[in-house]
Design a protein around this motif. Structure first.
Motif, short mmCIF file in Angstrom:
data_model
loop_
_atom_site.label_atom_id
_atom_site.label_comp_id
_atom_site.label_asym_id
_atom_site.label_seq_id
_atom_site.Cartn_x
_atom_site.Cartn_y
_atom_site.Cartn_z
N ILE A 1 -11.58 8.33 -1.25
CA ILE A 1 -11.16 6.94 -1.02
C ILE A 1 -10.13 6.54 -2.07
CG2 ILE A 1 -11.92 4.53 -1.04
CD1 ILE A 1 -14.58 5.42 0.11
N ASP A 2 -9.05 5.93 -1.65
CA ASP A 2 -8.03 5.42 -2.57
C ASP A 2 -8.43 4.00 -2.95
OD1 ASP A 2 -5.66 4.26 -3.71
OD2 ASP A 2 -4.52 5.91 -2.83
N GLY B 1 -8.14 -4.87 0.98
CA GLY B 1 -9.43 -5.46 1.31
C GLY B 1 -10.29 -4.65 2.23
N ARG B 2 -9.90 -3.45 2.58
CA ARG B 2 -10.72 -2.55 3.39
C ARG B 2 -10.46 -1.12 2.93
NH1 ARG B 2 -7.87 -1.19 8.63
NH2 ARG B 2 -5.70 -1.90 8.39
N PRO B 3 -11.45 -0.25 3.09
CA PRO B 3 -11.33 1.10 2.50
C PRO B 3 -10.32 1.97 3.22
CG PRO B 3 -13.35 0.91 3.77
CD PRO B 3 -12.75 -0.47 3.73
N PHE B 4 -9.58 2.72 2.42
CA PHE B 4 -8.62 3.70 2.93
C PHE B 4 -8.94 5.06 2.31
CE2 PHE B 4 -6.37 0.13 4.51
CZ PHE B 4 -5.47 0.61 5.47
N THR B 5 -8.72 6.11 3.10
CA THR B 5 -9.02 7.48 2.68
C THR B 5 -7.73 8.28 2.55
OG1 THR B 5 -11.15 7.41 3.82
CG2 THR B 5 -10.29 9.59 3.24
N GLY C 1 -18.02 9.49 7.84
CA GLY C 1 -17.99 10.92 7.56
C GLY C 1 -16.95 11.32 6.53
N ASP C 2 -15.99 10.43 6.19
CA ASP C 2 -15.01 10.74 5.16
C ASP C 2 -15.68 10.86 3.80
OD1 ASP C 2 -13.05 10.70 7.03
OD2 ASP C 2 -12.22 8.75 6.47
#
Length: 303
Positions: free
Chosen positions: A76-77, A85-89, A70-71
Motif C-alpha cells: 500500500i502506498d 483518502g482511500r487506499p492505493f496499492t 487480497g492485495d
C-alpha cells in the motif's frame, strides 16, 4: 596469482617492438573501475522510499491502482492513500535482466593520435569502464579487430580485460581487417537477445551506407548507444604547426601558419562531424563524442 604476473600485454615479448607510450597495461583498464564508483550521497528518505527499499529484489514498479481485496498490505502506498483518502496499492512485476552487448572497434583508423594517446587507447579504456558499470547484468563484448573475438561474462568483467589489451597490441600493426564494421553488425544483428542494448565504440567518421543500413535494422528492435572518438588534430589545426601529410594526390602539408588554411580546415572538420552525427542521431538513443586529447576521467565526470 598476482595481477603483475598475469596476462598483461607488457609481458608479451612482441610488445617490446612498441614504445612505452603506446602500451596499454592491464592496470590501466583495472583503474577505470574507479570511474564507475562515484561517492555515495546520503539523503533522508521518506517512509514510502524506505518501504520501497525493503521490497523483494528482482521486482520493478508497474502501476498504482485502488486497493483490492487480497492485495498485500506492505504494498500500500501510504502517502497516496493519505492524500486521496482511500487506499492505493503499488503493483510490481519481475525485472528482466537487460543483456548488454558492447562492440569495440579497433580498426586501423583508430590507431591515430596527435596528443596524449591513440584513439584506440581511449576506446579500450572506455570499453573497460562501460563493462565495469554494467557488471550486474549479462554482458557480451565483441572486439572488431584483425582476429575478431566475442566474449561473454556475468559479473566482474575482469576476465575480459586481458583480451582487450591483447587485441589492442595486435592492432598497433595496423593490418587491414578481414571484414568492414558493416559486415560485423550484420553478423551480430541476429544474435542480439530480445531487449538487449548495443553499445558501439568507434571513430567519428560518417558511417558508410552499408553500415548505416545495418544500424537502421538493429534500431528497430534494440537501443543503440554510440560513442565517437576524435583526435584534436581532426578538429582543429594548431596555428604553429606545419605537418607533412600524404593523401590520394600525393605528399603535401597541413600549413598552420596560413590563417586562411586554418579557417578552411576548421570549417571542413565541423562539416565532417555534423554529417556524421546527422546520419547517426535518427538511429541511436545516445550519441557521445569523446576527445582523445583528454583523459577519460576528465570527460567521464561531465557525461
Amino acid at each position: 596469482m598476482p595481477l603483475s604476473h598475469g596476462a598483461s600485454p607488457s609481458q608479451d615479448p612482441a610488445s617490446n617492438r612498441w614504445p612505452p607510450e603506446l602500451q596499454l597495461p592491464l592496470a590501466c583498464l583495472l583503474a577505470t573501475r574507479l570511474l564507475t564508483r562515484g561517492p555515495q550521497v546520503t539523503r533522508r528518505k521518506s517512509p514510502s522510499q524506505r518501504g520501497a527499499q525493503r521490497r523483494q529484489p528482482g521486482l520493478s514498479f508497474r502501476e498504482l491502482r485502488p486497493y483490492q481485496a487480497g492485495d498485500e498490505v506492505r504494498h500500500i502506498d501510504w502517502r497516496v492513500t493519505a492524500r486521496l483518502g482511500r487506499p492505493f496499492t503499488r503493483l510490481y512485476e519481475e525485472e528482466q535482466e537487460q543483456h548488454h552487448w558492447l562492440l569495440l572497434d579497433l580498426s586501423p583508423g583508430l590507431y591515430f593520435g596527435s596528443k596524449q594517446r591513440l584513439k584506440a587507447q581511449l576506446a579500450c579504456e572506455l570499453a573497460a569502464a562501460l563493462l565495469w558499470r554494467g557488471e550486474r547484468h549479462p554482458q557480451t563484448l565483441h572486439i572488431h579487430s584483425a582476429s575478431p573475438q566475442t566474449l561473454t561474462c556475468k559479473g566482474s568483467p575482469l576476465p575480459l580485460l586481458p583480451a582487450i589489451c591483447r587485441h589492442y597490441l595486435t592492432g598497433l600493426e595496423r593490418r587491414p581487417l578481414p571484414t568492414p564494421l558493416a559486415q560485423t553488425l550484420e553478423r551480430l544483428r541476429p544474435r542480439l537477445p530480445h531487449g538487449a542494448r548495443l553499445t558501439i565504440i568507434s571513430d567519428h567518421m560518417p558511417p558508410p551506407p552499408a553500415q548505416e543500413r545495418q544500424l537502421r535494422l538493429i534500431a528497430r528492435r534494440h537501443d543503440i548507444h554510440y560513442w565517437q572518438l576524435r583526435d584534436p588534430l581532426e578538429a582543429d589545426l594548431d596555428a604553429t604547426e606545419r605537418l607533412p601529410v600524404t593523401g590520394p594526390l600525393g605528399p603535401g602539408w597541413l600549413d598552420g601558419s596560413s590563417p586562411q588554411f586554418v579557417r578552411r580546415y576548421r570549417i571542413q572538420a565541423e562539416q565532417h562531424l555534423a554529417l556524421s552525427q546527422a546520419r547517426l542521431l535518427p538511429l541511436v538513443q545516445r550519441l557521445t563524442l569523446l576527445d582523445s586529447g583528454q583523459s577519460l576521467q576528465t570527460q567521464w565526470q561531465s557525461l
